[in-house]
Each structure stands twice: as structure tokens, then as C-alpha cells.
Scaffold this motif. Structure first.
Motif, PDB file in Angstrom:
ATOM      1  N   PHE A   1     -20.083   1.551  -2.572  1.00 18.79           N
ATOM      2  CA  PHE A   1     -19.693   1.989  -1.234  1.00 18.79           C
ATOM      3  C   PHE A   1     -20.564   1.312  -0.180  1.00 18.79           C
ATOM      4  CE2 PHE A   1     -18.507   5.508  -4.077  1.00 18.79           C
ATOM      5  CZ  PHE A   1     -17.141   5.459  -3.885  1.00 18.79           C
TER       6      PHE A   1
ATOM      7  N   ARG B   1     -19.461  -2.242   0.448  1.00 20.37           N
ATOM      8  CA  ARG B   1     -18.343  -2.338   1.392  1.00 20.37           C
ATOM      9  C   ARG B   1     -18.879  -2.507   2.813  1.00 20.37           C
ATOM     10  NH1 ARG B   1     -14.216   2.489   1.073  1.00 20.37           N
ATOM     11  NH2 ARG B   1     -13.392   1.308  -0.667  1.00 20.37           N
TER      12      ARG B   1
ATOM     13  N   GLU C   1     -19.816   7.641   5.525  1.00 16.17           N
ATOM     14  CA  GLU C   1     -18.666   7.317   4.679  1.00 16.17           C
ATOM     15  C   GLU C   1     -18.277   5.845   4.864  1.00 16.17           C
ATOM     16  OE1 GLU C   1     -17.506   9.413   2.347  1.00 16.17           O
ATOM     17  OE2 GLU C   1     -18.861  10.965   3.064  1.00 16.17           O
TER      18      GLU C   1
ATOM     19  N   LEU D   1     -15.641   3.838   4.348  1.00 12.52           N
ATOM     20  CA  LEU D   1     -14.442   3.378   5.058  1.00 12.52           C
ATOM     21  C   LEU D   1     -14.569   3.634   6.561  1.00 12.52           C
ATOM     22  CD1 LEU D   1     -11.801   1.917   4.779  1.00 12.52           C
ATOM     23  CD2 LEU D   1     -10.681   4.099   4.287  1.00 12.52           C
ATOM     24  N   ASN D   2     -15.149   4.759   6.944  1.00 15.68           N
ATOM     25  CA  ASN D   2     -15.406   5.019   8.363  1.00 15.68           C
ATOM     26  C   ASN D   2     -16.339   3.964   8.943  1.00 15.68           C
ATOM     27  OD1 ASN D   2     -13.854   7.342   8.432  1.00 15.68           O
ATOM     28  ND2 ASN D   2     -15.582   8.672   7.989  1.00 15.68           N
TER      29      ASN D   2
ATOM     30  N   ARG E   1      -5.691   0.873   3.930  1.00 11.36           N
ATOM     31  CA  ARG E   1      -6.445   2.120   3.740  1.00 11.36           C
ATOM     32  C   ARG E   1      -6.071   2.790   2.418  1.00 11.36           C
ATOM     33  NH1 ARG E   1      -5.516   2.518   9.421  1.00 11.36           N
ATOM     34  NH2 ARG E   1      -3.740   3.883   9.047  1.00 11.36           N
ATOM     35  N   PHE E   2      -4.779   2.739   2.061  1.00 16.41           N
ATOM     36  CA  PHE E   2      -4.346   3.312   0.789  1.00 16.41           C
ATOM     37  C   PHE E   2      -5.081   2.653  -0.372  1.00 16.41           C
ATOM     38  CE2 PHE E   2      -1.815   2.847  -3.039  1.00 16.41           C
ATOM     39  CZ  PHE E   2      -1.571   4.178  -3.371  1.00 16.41           C
ATOM     40  N   TRP E   3      -5.086   1.309  -0.388  1.00 17.76           N
ATOM     41  CA  TRP E   3      -5.717   0.608  -1.508  1.00 17.76           C
ATOM     42  C   TRP E   3      -7.228   0.777  -1.508  1.00 17.76           C
ATOM     43  CZ3 TRP E   3      -3.131  -0.076  -5.589  1.00 17.76           C
ATOM     44  CH2 TRP E   3      -1.773  -0.303  -5.521  1.00 17.76           C
ATOM     45  N   ALA E   4      -7.831   0.866  -0.345  1.00 16.66           N
ATOM     46  CA  ALA E   4      -9.271   1.133  -0.278  1.00 16.66           C
ATOM     47  C   ALA E   4      -9.569   2.514  -0.858  1.00 16.66           C
ATOM     48  CB  ALA E   4      -9.765   1.033   1.153  1.00 16.66           C
ATOM     49  N   ASP E   5      -8.732   3.488  -0.537  1.00 16.12           N
ATOM     50  CA  ASP E   5      -8.900   4.838  -1.077  1.00 16.12           C
ATOM     51  C   ASP E   5      -8.650   4.847  -2.583  1.00 16.12           C
ATOM     52  OD1 ASP E   5      -9.401   7.665  -0.656  1.00 16.12           O
ATOM     53  OD2 ASP E   5      -7.259   7.955  -1.101  1.00 16.12           O
ATOM     54  N   TYR E   6      -7.675   4.087  -3.033  1.00 13.04           N
ATOM     55  CA  TYR E   6      -7.372   3.995  -4.450  1.00 13.04           C
ATOM     56  C   TYR E   6      -8.563   3.449  -5.231  1.00 13.04           C
ATOM     57  CZ  TYR E   6      -5.148   2.536  -8.812  1.00 13.04           C
ATOM     58  OH  TYR E   6      -4.832   2.372 -10.120  1.00 13.04           O
TER      59      TYR E   6
ATOM     60  N   ASP F   1     -11.633   3.665  -4.354  1.00 11.42           N
ATOM     61  CA  ASP F   1     -12.682   4.693  -4.358  1.00 11.42           C
ATOM     62  C   ASP F   1     -12.483   5.649  -5.517  1.00 11.42           C
ATOM     63  OD1 ASP F   1     -13.708   3.555  -2.114  1.00 11.42           O
ATOM     64  OD2 ASP F   1     -13.010   5.115  -0.745  1.00 11.42           O
TER      65      ASP F   1
END
Length: 104
Positions: free
Chosen positions: A16, A19, A67, A69-70, A97-102, A104
Motif C-alpha cells: 500500500f 502505491r 489510506e 488510494l485516497n 478504482r474498481f481494479w485498484a480495490d480488487y 487490495d
């Protein structure tokens, strides 16, 4: 707003944190890296992220952003004069954002 002191509270093996480090590097943002010992968290980390008490935390002019992504989105919006990290199209941003969350 892009000017000022930037500090990243992180731990080297953190995916994380990586990133956030990649986003800072892509934007060419100079920052101070502060390695956190996750077994003995610093007072600065506990003060900067009092809810979750975890890394990474980006401090920009003393204000904490938590966080990963934030943090990436904040970096992209704050240093917007450089190449964008997120797509301009809302659908493409949602997919990113979907793939970044995936991941994670």
C-alpha cells in the motif's frame, strides 16, 4: 497548494505504501520518507491516523491523508499540473478504482 512539506509515513515492504511512493515518483514530488516500525508505532503515526493507526500516511503541510488510494487521488489532484495518474473519463476512472480495490 502543491507547495509545502511532504512527508510519507510508511514501511518499506508495504504494498500500500508502494502505491503512494509510485504516485509521488510519477508526479516528481520531493518528499521526506519516514520508516515506521509497525511493532512500535511512532507518536506521529498514531496522531496522524488515530482511527486505524496504520500506514501509509501522507502529510502535506502537516495535514494527514490516510489510506493508499485516497493518497494517490490526493497526489493526482494536488499536483495536477503534471501528467494525470487517473483517466479523465468518469467511466474509466471508476474502472481504475474498481481494479485498484480488487488488488487490495
Amino acid at each position: 497548494m502543491a507547495n509545502g512539506k511532504v512527508v510519507l509515513l510508511d514501511s518499506w515492504p508495504s504494498a500500500f505504501g508502494m502505491r503512494a511512493r509510485i504516485a509521488l515518483a510519477e508526479k516528481g514530488v520531493q518528499y521526506e520518507y519516514k520508516e515506521e516500525n509497525l511493532l512500535h508505532k511512532s507518536d506521529l503515526l498514531l496522531k496522524s491516523n488515530p482511527i486505524h493507526k496504520k500506514i501509509p500516511v501522507l502529510l502535506h503541510n502537516g495535514k494527514p491523508i490516510c489510506e493508499s488510494l485516497n493518497i494517490v487521488l490526493y497526489i493526482d489532484e494536488t499536483w495536477s499540473d503534471k501528467y494525470p495518474l487517473m483517466p479523465q473519463d468518469p467511466y474509466d476512472r471508476a474502472q481504475t478504482r474498481f481494479w485498484a480495490d480488487y488488488v487490495d
